[in-house]
Motif scaffolding. Structure first.
Motif, PDB file in Angstrom:
ATOM      1  N   GLY A 102      62.067 -51.222  -0.775  1.00  0.00           N
ATOM      2  CA  GLY A 102      62.181 -50.241  -1.862  1.00  0.00           C
ATOM      3  C   GLY A 102      63.335 -50.636  -2.770  1.00  0.00           C
ATOM      4  N   THR A 103      63.474 -49.946  -3.882  1.00  0.00           N
ATOM      5  CA  THR A 103      64.578 -50.281  -4.795  1.00  0.00           C
ATOM      6  C   THR A 103      65.647 -49.195  -4.771  1.00  0.00           C
ATOM      7  OG1 THR A 103      63.374 -49.179  -6.553  1.00  0.00           O
ATOM      8  CG2 THR A 103      63.109 -51.571  -6.389  1.00  0.00           C
ATOM      9  N   GLU A 104      65.455 -48.172  -3.901  1.00  0.00           N
ATOM     10  CA  GLU A 104      66.308 -46.979  -3.949  1.00  0.00           C
ATOM     11  C   GLU A 104      67.777 -47.287  -3.705  1.00  0.00           C
ATOM     12  OE1 GLU A 104      63.622 -47.346  -2.045  1.00  0.00           O
ATOM     13  OE2 GLU A 104      62.143 -46.022  -2.967  1.00  0.00           O
ATOM     14  N   ILE A 105      68.053 -48.269  -2.839  1.00  0.00           N
ATOM     15  CA  ILE A 105      69.452 -48.521  -2.472  1.00  0.00           C
ATOM     16  C   ILE A 105      70.120 -49.533  -3.426  1.00  0.00           C
ATOM     17  CG2 ILE A 105      69.255 -50.450  -0.830  1.00  0.00           C
ATOM     18  CD1 ILE A 105      71.023 -48.623   1.083  1.00  0.00           C
ATOM     19  N   CYS A 106      69.309 -50.158  -4.271  1.00  0.00           N
ATOM     20  CA  CYS A 106      69.839 -51.137  -5.239  1.00  0.00           C
ATOM     21  C   CYS A 106      70.857 -50.473  -6.153  1.00  0.00           C
ATOM     22  CB  CYS A 106      68.708 -51.667  -6.107  1.00  0.00           C
ATOM     23  SG  CYS A 106      68.134 -53.241  -5.569  1.00  0.00           S
ATOM     24  N   ASP A 107      72.026 -51.033  -6.273  1.00  0.00           N
ATOM     25  CA  ASP A 107      73.104 -50.536  -7.145  1.00  0.00           C
ATOM     26  C   ASP A 107      73.636 -49.164  -6.724  1.00  0.00           C
ATOM     27  OD1 ASP A 107      72.950 -52.813  -8.745  1.00  0.00           O
ATOM     28  OD2 ASP A 107      71.326 -51.934  -9.935  1.00  0.00           O
ATOM     29  N   LYS A 108      73.199 -48.648  -5.578  1.00  0.00           N
ATOM     30  CA  LYS A 108      73.691 -47.340  -5.093  1.00  0.00           C
ATOM     31  C   LYS A 108      75.071 -47.547  -4.467  1.00  0.00           C
ATOM     32  CE  LYS A 108      70.995 -44.359  -4.707  1.00  0.00           C
ATOM     33  NZ  LYS A 108      70.567 -43.224  -5.532  1.00  0.00           N
ATOM     34  N   PRO A 109      76.072 -46.747  -4.842  1.00  0.00           N
ATOM     35  CA  PRO A 109      77.363 -46.866  -4.167  1.00  0.00           C
ATOM     36  C   PRO A 109      77.237 -46.524  -2.673  1.00  0.00           C
ATOM     37  CG  PRO A 109      77.554 -45.603  -6.209  1.00  0.00           C
ATOM     38  CD  PRO A 109      76.082 -45.750  -5.923  1.00  0.00           C
ATOM     39  N   VAL A 110      77.681 -47.450  -1.829  1.00  0.00           N
ATOM     40  CA  VAL A 110      77.570 -47.286  -0.370  1.00  0.00           C
ATOM     41  C   VAL A 110      78.895 -47.691   0.266  1.00  0.00           C
ATOM     42  CG1 VAL A 110      76.374 -48.061   1.726  1.00  0.00           C
ATOM     43  CG2 VAL A 110      75.082 -47.788  -0.379  1.00  0.00           C
ATOM     44  N   ALA A 111      79.304 -46.932   1.286  1.00  0.00           N
ATOM     45  CA  ALA A 111      80.498 -47.300   2.059  1.00  0.00           C
ATOM     46  C   ALA A 111      80.229 -47.012   3.530  1.00  0.00           C
ATOM     47  CB  ALA A 111      81.707 -46.496   1.579  1.00  0.00           C
ATOM     48  N   TRP A 112      81.073 -47.583   4.387  1.00  0.00           N
ATOM     49  CA  TRP A 112      80.989 -47.271   5.816  1.00  0.00           C
ATOM     50  C   TRP A 112      82.371 -46.950   6.343  1.00  0.00           C
ATOM     51  CZ3 TRP A 112      79.884 -52.255   3.980  1.00  0.00           C
ATOM     52  CH2 TRP A 112      80.876 -53.210   4.216  1.00  0.00           C
TER      53      TRP A 112
END
Ligand SMILES: Cc1cc2nc3c(=O)[nH]c(=O)nc-3n(C[C@H](O)[C@H](O)[C@H](O)COP(=O)(O)O)c2cc1C
Length: 180
Positions: A102-112
């Motif tokens: 999918g493209t949903e996580i593309c360019d989405k700000p993500v941290a852990w």
């Protein structure tokens, strides 16, 4: 008109009932309002089918639609995942595999947040960096931190009362919101 707070999707990589990673996310949930964000805790990890490219087309399996919709509707994503055998738990890598098509996580700000004791959990972090980079997620470096949670820190509701932990998680949410 007041603006709506950004929604941050919380993804736990542990299926364990008394999970420290889940506790960190429940605690993040409890400080969300004071960080100016709204959180949604994803609870579908155990329901995802094993990733199979043959199934990665419409109509997608229901749990995969739920996952991709939750990511699409969030302004940012926060992950807390344990390390198993030097890397991520297979069930969580499976979740990440379902995001690739999918493209949903593309360019989405993500941290852990790594909740393991000092010196532990580095393999899981390295795998997160590799896989998230591959998916095109926008890793928010200042929000990727270690906040060690020791056993017994969480109450019966999984929420941690320790003020250092709470303020650390509040800062993580604020940094994710800034990037969103
Ligand atoms: C099968 C298994 C393998 C593990 N392998 C590692 C490891 O390679 N490195 C590490 O730092 N911890 C390892 N651990 C410890 C877990 O990361 C630790 O118990 C963690 O707290 C589990 O997260 P949870 O409390 O959210 O379930 C392992 C635990 C299990 C059950």
């Amino acid at each position: 008109m007041p603006t709506e707070p950004p929604v941050i999707l919380l993804l736990s990589g542990s299926l364990r009932a008394a999970s420290s990673n889940e506790s960190a996310l429940r605690t993040a949930e409890s400080v969300a309002a004071s960080a100016g964000v709204r959180t949604i805790r994803y609870t579908g990890l155990a329901d995802l089918p094993h990733f199979n490219p043959d199934d990665d087309h419409d109509p997608l399996p229901g749990p995969v639609v739920e996952l991709r919709t939750a990511i699409a509707e969030a302004a940012a994503v926060l992950i807390c995942a344990p390390e198993y055998a030097g890397t991520l738990p297979g069930s969580f890598k499976n979740l990440l595999d379902w995001t690739v098509g999918g493209t949903e996580i593309c360019d989405k700000p993500v941290a852990w947040v790594n909740v393991a004791p000092a010196g532990r959990g580095g393999g899981a972090e390295a795998t997160l960096r590799t896989v998230l980079s591959y998916t095109g997620a926008a890793i928010v470096e200042p929000a990727c931190v270690r906040i060690a949670l020791s056993q017994g820190m969480a109450g019966p509701d999984g929420v941690v009362a320790d003020e250092d932990v709470r303020s650390g998680l509040r800062r993580v949410l604020e940094r994710l919101a800034e990037a969103a």
